[in-house]
Design a protein around this motif. Structure first.
Motif, PDB file in Angstrom:
ATOM      1  N   ARG A  40       2.589   1.119   2.405  1.00 48.73           N
ATOM      2  CA  ARG A  40       3.704   1.305   1.468  1.00 48.73           C
ATOM      3  C   ARG A  40       4.270  -0.022   0.976  1.00 48.73           C
ATOM      4  O   ARG A  40       4.504  -0.193  -0.228  1.00 48.73           O
ATOM      5  CB  ARG A  40       4.817   2.121   2.126  1.00 48.73           C
ATOM      6  N   ASP A  41       4.506  -0.957   1.879  1.00 47.38           N
ATOM      7  CA  ASP A  41       5.109  -2.233   1.467  1.00 47.38           C
ATOM      8  C   ASP A  41       4.220  -2.954   0.462  1.00 47.38           C
ATOM      9  O   ASP A  41       4.704  -3.514  -0.536  1.00 47.38           O
ATOM     10  CB  ASP A  41       5.358  -3.123   2.681  1.00 47.38           C
ATOM     11  N   SER A  42       2.917  -2.944   0.709  1.00 45.04           N
ATOM     12  CA  SER A  42       1.981  -3.614  -0.206  1.00 45.04           C
ATOM     13  C   SER A  42       2.003  -2.952  -1.580  1.00 45.04           C
ATOM     14  O   SER A  42       2.027  -3.638  -2.613  1.00 45.04           O
ATOM     15  CB  SER A  42       0.564  -3.577   0.360  1.00 45.04           C
ATOM     16  N   ILE A  43       1.992  -1.627  -1.591  1.00 44.18           N
ATOM     17  CA  ILE A  43       2.017  -0.889  -2.851  1.00 44.18           C
ATOM     18  C   ILE A  43       3.281  -1.226  -3.639  1.00 44.18           C
ATOM     19  O   ILE A  43       3.237  -1.510  -4.841  1.00 44.18           O
ATOM     20  CB  ILE A  43       1.938   0.627  -2.578  1.00 44.18           C
ATOM     21  N   GLU A  44       4.420  -1.197  -2.951  1.00 45.21           N
ATOM     22  CA  GLU A  44       5.692  -1.433  -3.638  1.00 45.21           C
ATOM     23  C   GLU A  44       5.816  -2.880  -4.104  1.00 45.21           C
ATOM     24  O   GLU A  44       6.394  -3.142  -5.171  1.00 45.21           O
ATOM     25  CB  GLU A  44       6.845  -1.050  -2.725  1.00 45.21           C
ATOM     26  N   ARG A  45       5.290  -3.814  -3.337  1.00 47.52           N
ATOM     27  CA  ARG A  45       5.338  -5.217  -3.778  1.00 47.52           C
ATOM     28  C   ARG A  45       4.509  -5.409  -5.047  1.00 47.52           C
ATOM     29  O   ARG A  45       4.955  -6.075  -5.993  1.00 47.52           O
ATOM     30  CB  ARG A  45       4.832  -6.137  -2.669  1.00 47.52           C
ATOM     31  N   LEU A  46       3.315  -4.857  -5.076  1.00 49.71           N
ATOM     32  CA  LEU A  46       2.460  -5.002  -6.256  1.00 49.71           C
ATOM     33  C   LEU A  46       3.115  -4.405  -7.496  1.00 49.71           C
ATOM     34  O   LEU A  46       3.147  -5.040  -8.564  1.00 49.71           O
ATOM     35  CB  LEU A  46       1.112  -4.327  -6.004  1.00 49.71           C
ATOM     36  N   VAL A  47       3.653  -3.210  -7.367  1.00 51.92           N
ATOM     37  CA  VAL A  47       4.266  -2.565  -8.524  1.00 51.92           C
ATOM     38  C   VAL A  47       5.543  -3.297  -8.935  1.00 51.92           C
ATOM     39  O   VAL A  47       5.828  -3.431 -10.132  1.00 51.92           O
ATOM     40  CB  VAL A  47       4.540  -1.076  -8.228  1.00 51.92           C
ATOM     41  N   ALA A  48       6.300  -3.791  -7.959  1.00 51.20           N
ATOM     42  CA  ALA A  48       7.518  -4.545  -8.281  1.00 51.20           C
ATOM     43  C   ALA A  48       7.193  -5.782  -9.109  1.00 51.20           C
ATOM     44  O   ALA A  48       7.888  -6.112 -10.079  1.00 51.20           O
ATOM     45  CB  ALA A  48       8.247  -4.932  -6.998  1.00 51.20           C
ATOM     46  N   VAL A  49       6.116  -6.484  -8.736  1.00 51.35           N
ATOM     47  CA  VAL A  49       5.719  -7.677  -9.483  1.00 51.35           C
ATOM     48  C   VAL A  49       5.188  -7.279 -10.857  1.00 51.35           C
ATOM     49  O   VAL A  49       5.525  -7.901 -11.879  1.00 51.35           O
ATOM     50  CB  VAL A  49       4.658  -8.480  -8.693  1.00 51.35           C
ATOM     51  N   LEU A  50       4.373  -6.256 -10.900  1.00 55.07           N
ATOM     52  CA  LEU A  50       3.786  -5.793 -12.156  1.00 55.07           C
ATOM     53  C   LEU A  50       4.867  -5.495 -13.194  1.00 55.07           C
ATOM     54  O   LEU A  50       4.705  -5.793 -14.384  1.00 55.07           O
ATOM     55  CB  LEU A  50       2.943  -4.544 -11.902  1.00 55.07           C
ATOM     56  N   GLN A  51       5.982  -4.919 -12.758  1.00 58.98           N
ATOM     57  CA  GLN A  51       7.030  -4.478 -13.669  1.00 58.98           C
ATOM     58  C   GLN A  51       8.127  -5.516 -13.878  1.00 58.98           C
ATOM     59  O   GLN A  51       9.010  -5.321 -14.717  1.00 58.98           O
ATOM     60  CB  GLN A  51       7.653  -3.183 -13.135  1.00 58.98           C
ATOM     61  N   ARG A  52       8.065  -6.616 -13.157  1.00 60.17           N
ATOM     62  CA  ARG A  52       9.128  -7.627 -13.218  1.00 60.17           C
ATOM     63  C   ARG A  52       9.001  -8.488 -14.472  1.00 60.17           C
ATOM     64  O   ARG A  52       7.906  -8.952 -14.823  1.00 60.17           O
ATOM     65  CB  ARG A  52       9.032  -8.533 -11.983  1.00 60.17           C
ATOM     66  N   ASP A  53      10.123  -8.736 -15.143  1.00 57.06           N
ATOM     67  CA  ASP A  53      10.128  -9.684 -16.258  1.00 57.06           C
ATOM     68  C   ASP A  53       9.752 -11.072 -15.749  1.00 57.06           C
ATOM     69  O   ASP A  53      10.277 -11.529 -14.731  1.00 57.06           O
ATOM     70  CB  ASP A  53      11.499  -9.741 -16.918  1.00 57.06           C
ATOM     71  N   CYS A  54       8.889 -11.746 -16.476  1.00 56.30           N
ATOM     72  CA  CYS A  54       8.481 -13.099 -16.080  1.00 56.30           C
ATOM     73  C   CYS A  54       9.644 -14.083 -16.167  1.00 56.30           C
ATOM     74  O   CYS A  54       9.816 -14.938 -15.290  1.00 56.30           O
ATOM     75  CB  CYS A  54       7.347 -13.586 -16.970  1.00 56.30           C
ATOM     76  N   GLY A  55      10.434 -13.975 -17.255  1.00 56.81           N
ATOM     77  CA  GLY A  55      11.478 -14.980 -17.457  1.00 56.81           C
ATOM     78  C   GLY A  55      10.863 -16.352 -17.659  1.00 56.81           C
ATOM     79  O   GLY A  55       9.713 -16.491 -18.075  1.00 56.81           O
ATOM     80  N   HIS A  56      11.618 -17.399 -17.354  1.00 60.49           N
ATOM     81  CA  HIS A  56      11.113 -18.773 -17.375  1.00 60.49           C
ATOM     82  C   HIS A  56      10.366 -19.112 -18.663  1.00 60.49           C
ATOM     83  O   HIS A  56       9.234 -19.614 -18.643  1.00 60.49           O
ATOM     84  CB  HIS A  56      10.218 -19.039 -16.175  1.00 60.49           C
ATOM     85  N   GLY A  57      11.003 -18.798 -19.794  1.00 63.57           N
ATOM     86  CA  GLY A  57      10.444 -19.192 -21.072  1.00 63.57           C
ATOM     87  C   GLY A  57       9.642 -18.124 -21.778  1.00 63.57           C
ATOM     88  O   GLY A  57       9.226 -18.326 -22.926  1.00 63.57           O
ATOM     89  N   GLU A  58       9.399 -16.999 -21.117  1.00 66.70           N
ATOM     90  CA  GLU A  58       8.690 -15.902 -21.768  1.00 66.70           C
ATOM     91  C   GLU A  58       9.648 -15.116 -22.662  1.00 66.70           C
ATOM     92  O   GLU A  58      10.869 -15.158 -22.481  1.00 66.70           O
ATOM     93  CB  GLU A  58       8.094 -14.952 -20.727  1.00 66.70           C
ATOM     94  N   GLU A  59       9.093 -14.381 -23.604  1.00 65.16           N
ATOM     95  CA  GLU A  59       9.910 -13.501 -24.426  1.00 65.16           C
ATOM     96  C   GLU A  59      10.522 -12.409 -23.560  1.00 65.16           C
ATOM     97  O   GLU A  59       9.908 -11.973 -22.583  1.00 65.16           O
ATOM     98  CB  GLU A  59       9.051 -12.862 -25.525  1.00 65.16           C
TER      99      GLU A  59
END
Length: 280
Positions: A61-80
């Motif tokens: 579960r933790d691995s699944i949620e970490r991957l999806v959390a990153v996938l959906q996270r705004d990059c920020g740091h100069g990205e649109e």
């Protein structure tokens, strides 16, 4: 490809060293507790999304949620706004992001790098001899090991494609030995850029040659101390890392790849010798 005029002018009188980690810099890596880091690639993303609805009872579960959390996270740091880390997903069969490789190629080009037909395949180990105005690209990743030769060749081919000229790393070393590259030269102007995610971890509690490391400035200070006092050395450390906590309280620590803002800051640094705030 020819360097930009500003970069070409700078390279006439300034030696440049680029120290490059791969995992967490040219791909996105996610710390996964005591297990090996997760790679944000197409296969992992498909698996995580397929298991998402049944994650609560799943042993990963933790691995699944970490991957999806990153996938959906705004990059920020100069990205649109609205651009998420999904943009940086590695596409099969390559374990690196083409977006991030293209950014690295832009950085190499802005340094004043020129293709050298005399470069030996695979580069050397240890401090490479440098001439005034030269650019030396040093691989500090575990990809320098013989078992990763095939993936390294794939990466160098991808960088070459973006540069329009054959690219190979000039040398290989461990990150902790990076200081040796600046120690052997005579008085000169030197600009050093370090790209590293520090194993998907914050800059806290590290040490190098007995020097405590808890910030970018500590690393920059250490590397400057390795250069002869008569040299005019500027150092820029780019820590490709971010972290947050999910609503469930799950820690997410990410080797987030070379950001758009970091690229702009590094290009500015190579051109002027001044670190821009955007490079943080």
């Amino acid at each position: 490809a020819s360097p930009a005029p500003a970069a070409a002018a700078a390279s006439d009188c300034v030696d440049t060293l680029l120290f490059v980690d791969i995992d967490g810099v040219l791909n996105v890596g996610i710390r996964d507790g005591s297990k090996p880091p997760l790679l944000l690639d197409e296969s992992s993303v498909r698996s995580a999304l397929r298991l998402w609805e049944e994650r609560e009872g799943h042993p990963e579960r933790d691995s699944i949620e970490r991957l999806v959390a990153v996938l959906q996270r705004d990059c920020g740091h100069g990205e649109e706004p609205g651009v998420t880390f999904s943009k940086l997903t590695c596409a099969a069969p390559h374990p690196f992001s083409d977006v991030l490789v293209r950014r690295f190629a832009q950085l190499v080009r802005s340094s004043g790098w020129q293709p050298q037909s005399s470069t030996a395949p695979g580069g050397g180990v240890g401090a490479a001899p440098r001439i005034s105005g030269s650019v030396t690209c040093v691989l500090t990743s575990t990809w320098r090991s013989p078992q990763h030769r095939a993936r390294l060749e794939q990466l160098e081919a991808a960088v070459s494609r973006h540069l329009g000229s054959k690219f190979e790393f000039d040398a290989k070393t461990q990150a902790k030995d990076a200081g040796a590259f600046g120690a052997g030269g005579g008085p000169q102007a030197l600009r050093v850029v370090v790209l590293d995610d520090f194993y998907n971890r914050p800059l806290d509690g590290w040490s190098c040659a007995g020097c405590p490391i808890s910030s970018r400035s500590d690393i920059e200070r250490y590397l400057r101390s390795c250069v002869p006092a008569a040299a005019d050395a500027q150092v820029l450390m780019l820590h490709t890392y971010t972290e947050w906590t999910t609503p469930r309280g799950l820690s997410v620590q990410v080797g987030s790849g070379l950001s758009a803002a970091q690229l702009r800051g590094a290009v500015h640094f190579l051109s002027t010798g001044e670190a821009a705030a955007a490079a943080a």
